[in-house]
Scaffold this motif. Sequence first.
Motif, PDB file in Angstrom:
ATOM      1  N   LEU A 397       0.863  -1.181   0.000  1.00 24.38           N
ATOM      2  CA  LEU A 397       0.000   0.000   0.000  1.00 24.38           C
ATOM      3  C   LEU A 397       0.903   1.236   0.000  1.00 24.38           C
ATOM      4  N   GLN A 398       0.398   2.317  -0.534  1.00 26.03           N
ATOM      5  CA  GLN A 398       1.116   3.581  -0.525  1.00 26.03           C
ATOM      6  C   GLN A 398       0.676   4.365   0.699  1.00 26.03           C
ATOM      7  N   HIS A 399       1.622   4.691   1.588  1.00 28.74           N
ATOM      8  CA  HIS A 399       1.288   5.538   2.738  1.00 28.74           C
ATOM      9  C   HIS A 399       1.305   6.974   2.233  1.00 28.74           C
ATOM     10  N   TYR A 400       0.166   7.380   1.663  1.00 29.15           N
ATOM     11  CA  TYR A 400       0.113   8.641   0.938  1.00 29.15           C
ATOM     12  C   TYR A 400       0.360   9.851   1.839  1.00 29.15           C
ATOM     13  N   ALA A 401      -0.041   9.779   3.103  1.00 28.31           N
ATOM     14  CA  ALA A 401       0.143  10.924   3.994  1.00 28.31           C
ATOM     15  C   ALA A 401       1.618  11.240   4.216  1.00 28.31           C
ATOM     16  N   ALA A 402       2.465  10.205   4.205  1.00 28.97           N
ATOM     17  CA  ALA A 402       3.902  10.384   4.413  1.00 28.97           C
ATOM     18  C   ALA A 402       4.694  10.275   3.117  1.00 28.97           C
ATOM     19  N   GLN A 403       4.029   9.957   2.011  1.00 27.00           N
ATOM     20  CA  GLN A 403       4.658   9.741   0.703  1.00 27.00           C
ATOM     21  C   GLN A 403       5.722   8.642   0.773  1.00 27.00           C
ATOM     22  N   VAL A 404       5.318   7.502   1.326  1.00 24.19           N
ATOM     23  CA  VAL A 404       6.211   6.363   1.475  1.00 24.19           C
ATOM     24  C   VAL A 404       5.523   5.103   0.940  1.00 24.19           C
ATOM     25  N   PRO A 405       6.104   4.414  -0.047  1.00 26.93           N
ATOM     26  CA  PRO A 405       5.585   3.096  -0.438  1.00 26.93           C
ATOM     27  C   PRO A 405       5.831   2.117   0.712  1.00 26.93           C
ATOM     28  N   MET A 406       4.779   1.427   1.145  1.00 34.89           N
ATOM     29  CA  MET A 406       4.891   0.568   2.314  1.00 34.89           C
ATOM     30  C   MET A 406       4.071  -0.688   2.065  1.00 34.89           C
ATOM     31  N   TYR A 407       3.797  -1.473   3.116  1.00 38.36           N
ATOM     32  CA  TYR A 407       2.928  -2.630   2.988  1.00 38.36           C
ATOM     33  C   TYR A 407       2.247  -2.908   4.305  1.00 38.36           C
ATOM     34  N   ALA A 408       1.071  -3.552   4.198  1.00 38.38           N
ATOM     35  CA  ALA A 408       0.307  -3.876   5.401  1.00 38.38           C
ATOM     36  C   ALA A 408       1.022  -4.945   6.210  1.00 38.38           C
ATOM     37  N   PHE A 409       1.484  -5.998   5.531  1.00 33.86           N
ATOM     38  CA  PHE A 409       2.279  -7.051   6.157  1.00 33.86           C
ATOM     39  C   PHE A 409       2.887  -7.912   5.064  1.00 33.86           C
ATOM     40  N   GLU A 410       3.769  -8.813   5.455  1.00 30.92           N
ATOM     41  CA  GLU A 410       4.364  -9.746   4.510  1.00 30.92           C
ATOM     42  C   GLU A 410       4.134 -11.166   5.001  1.00 30.92           C
ATOM     43  N   THR A 411       4.093 -12.106   4.065  1.00 29.58           N
ATOM     44  CA  THR A 411       3.907 -13.513   4.415  1.00 29.58           C
ATOM     45  C   THR A 411       4.955 -14.363   3.725  1.00 29.58           C
ATOM     46  N   LEU A 412       5.246 -15.502   4.329  1.00 26.66           N
ATOM     47  CA  LEU A 412       6.130 -16.497   3.737  1.00 26.66           C
ATOM     48  C   LEU A 412       5.504 -17.854   3.974  1.00 26.66           C
ATOM     49  N   ASN A 413       5.048 -18.485   2.897  1.00 31.45           N
ATOM     50  CA  ASN A 413       4.356 -19.775   2.972  1.00 31.45           C
ATOM     51  C   ASN A 413       5.304 -20.931   2.695  1.00 31.45           C
ATOM     52  N   ASP A 414       5.319 -21.906   3.603  1.00 31.63           N
ATOM     53  CA  ASP A 414       6.100 -23.116   3.439  1.00 31.63           C
ATOM     54  C   ASP A 414       5.209 -24.151   2.754  1.00 31.63           C
ATOM     55  N   LEU A 415       5.516 -24.447   1.496  1.00 26.60           N
ATOM     56  CA  LEU A 415       4.670 -25.345   0.710  1.00 26.60           C
ATOM     57  C   LEU A 415       4.734 -26.779   1.213  1.00 26.60           C
ATOM     58  N   ILE A 416       5.820 -27.143   1.872  1.00 26.12           N
ATOM     59  CA  ILE A 416       5.987 -28.525   2.329  1.00 26.12           C
ATOM     60  C   ILE A 416       5.239 -28.772   3.636  1.00 26.12           C
ATOM     61  N   SER A 417       5.434 -27.895   4.618  1.00 27.64           N
ATOM     62  CA  SER A 417       4.803 -28.091   5.926  1.00 27.64           C
ATOM     63  C   SER A 417       3.351 -27.636   5.961  1.00 27.64           C
TER      64      SER A 417
END
Length: 455
Positions: A397-417
């Motif tokens: 998401l773009q944090h438009y108030a601060a003019q910073v490209p950011m993100y809500a959260f990140e994920t890492l999925n383990d396909l094996i487990s």
Amino acid sequence: MNKITCLLLALSMGVMTAQAIAAVTPEEAQRLGSQLTPIGAERAGNDAGTIPAWTGGLPRDAGALSEEGFLQDPFAGESPLFTITRQNLEQYRAQLSAGQLAMFKRYPDTYRMPVYPSHRTTALPDDIYAAIRTSALKTSLIEDGTGLQGFTDSRYYAFPLPKNGLEAVWNHITRYRGRTLRRNIVQVTPQASGDYTLIRFEDRIAFPDGLDDLKAKQASNALFFYTQRVTAPARLAGNVLLVHESIDQVALPRMAWQYNSGQRRVRRAPQIAYDSPGTAADGLATIDNFDMFNGAPDRYDWKLVGKRELYIPYNNYKIDSPSLKYRDIVKPGHTNQDLARYELHRVWEVEANLKPGERHIYSKRRFFIDEDSWQIALSEQYDARGQLWRVGQVMHLQHYAAQVPMYAFETLNDLISGRYLAIGMKNEEKHGIEFGIEVSASEFTPAALRNQGIR
């Protein structure tokens, strides 16, 4: 060898050296802000009209900013154009990564991708655009690409006109994240059943140009300073990690320290790098998985594959809303895809292969980097057999108030487990991300760790 020959040889060697360390020509740099955006993306849309032209990104007043620091969704009125499911997957295969296709195969009944109209929302402060042009003209790689030369004149986006995969990934590493910021976030590593325990962190990051009291000698090789304090659960609360990230990681590798609240001791932590286990990650992520990729890139050979049009998570204001509970987002196998938003964007595809003789649990990695923000949007990690193992994504998401490209959260999925890690959620916290916080260089020292770690 006579004097004239020696002189000619010296001059030719000087020319060769200058060419070897040169960044881009002034003529090339002039493309920034004309046919390219100031950050180096293609300004024009695509021929099909499904990716629009960049027209400046979201303005700072694109929506309301709550007192708690949460952003209003400027696209709340939009509905998905369509939703990609296991049933219609083949229709969209060309615009999906191998990791995304693997997620559909692993979770055929629950994984889906709601696709919305594309909006090119990235916007940065004017002084950062000026710094990017300086980077293009002055920054170059040193050694085997493990450091940057001429970068302290600009500080951000080392190679807006990348010529190889290593330069592209350095853009992700050196992207603008606000000069100083603080965020209270949670991390979860759900069991296959969906049960999870919240790990709470307070993160702070400061770049040299955000620290008025930073000494020139400290700033000369500093990329940023970072602290991560665990605030819950009680068994981990008070533990603090301090990182001094360097620009030239050959001359001065990353320095890290840990404060253990149980022992009340500060210790050097040289293991906070590469494929060491991530903090409280339950073995599901490495240190260099954090932020999709971080740290020295020296263990891999990097290849710039080219550009692709992919459906990537973008403008995910909905899933960042404080009206949601964590239980609304955290589900068995993966986060709630009904709350996600995907858009069609151009990305740089970069492949990293482990160098002969180097050690890492990932033999190969593939990254898809958003052309507008230089944020890695999708990642793929392969095991020693060359099998796709872990798949990552950031909910941009773009944090438009601060003019910073950011993100809500990140994920890492383990396909094996069949398990995953999600870090960065803040929906139920008292505050969102706070930019422009007042901090001093003295707060990012080993001596300050103990005070920060008091329970």
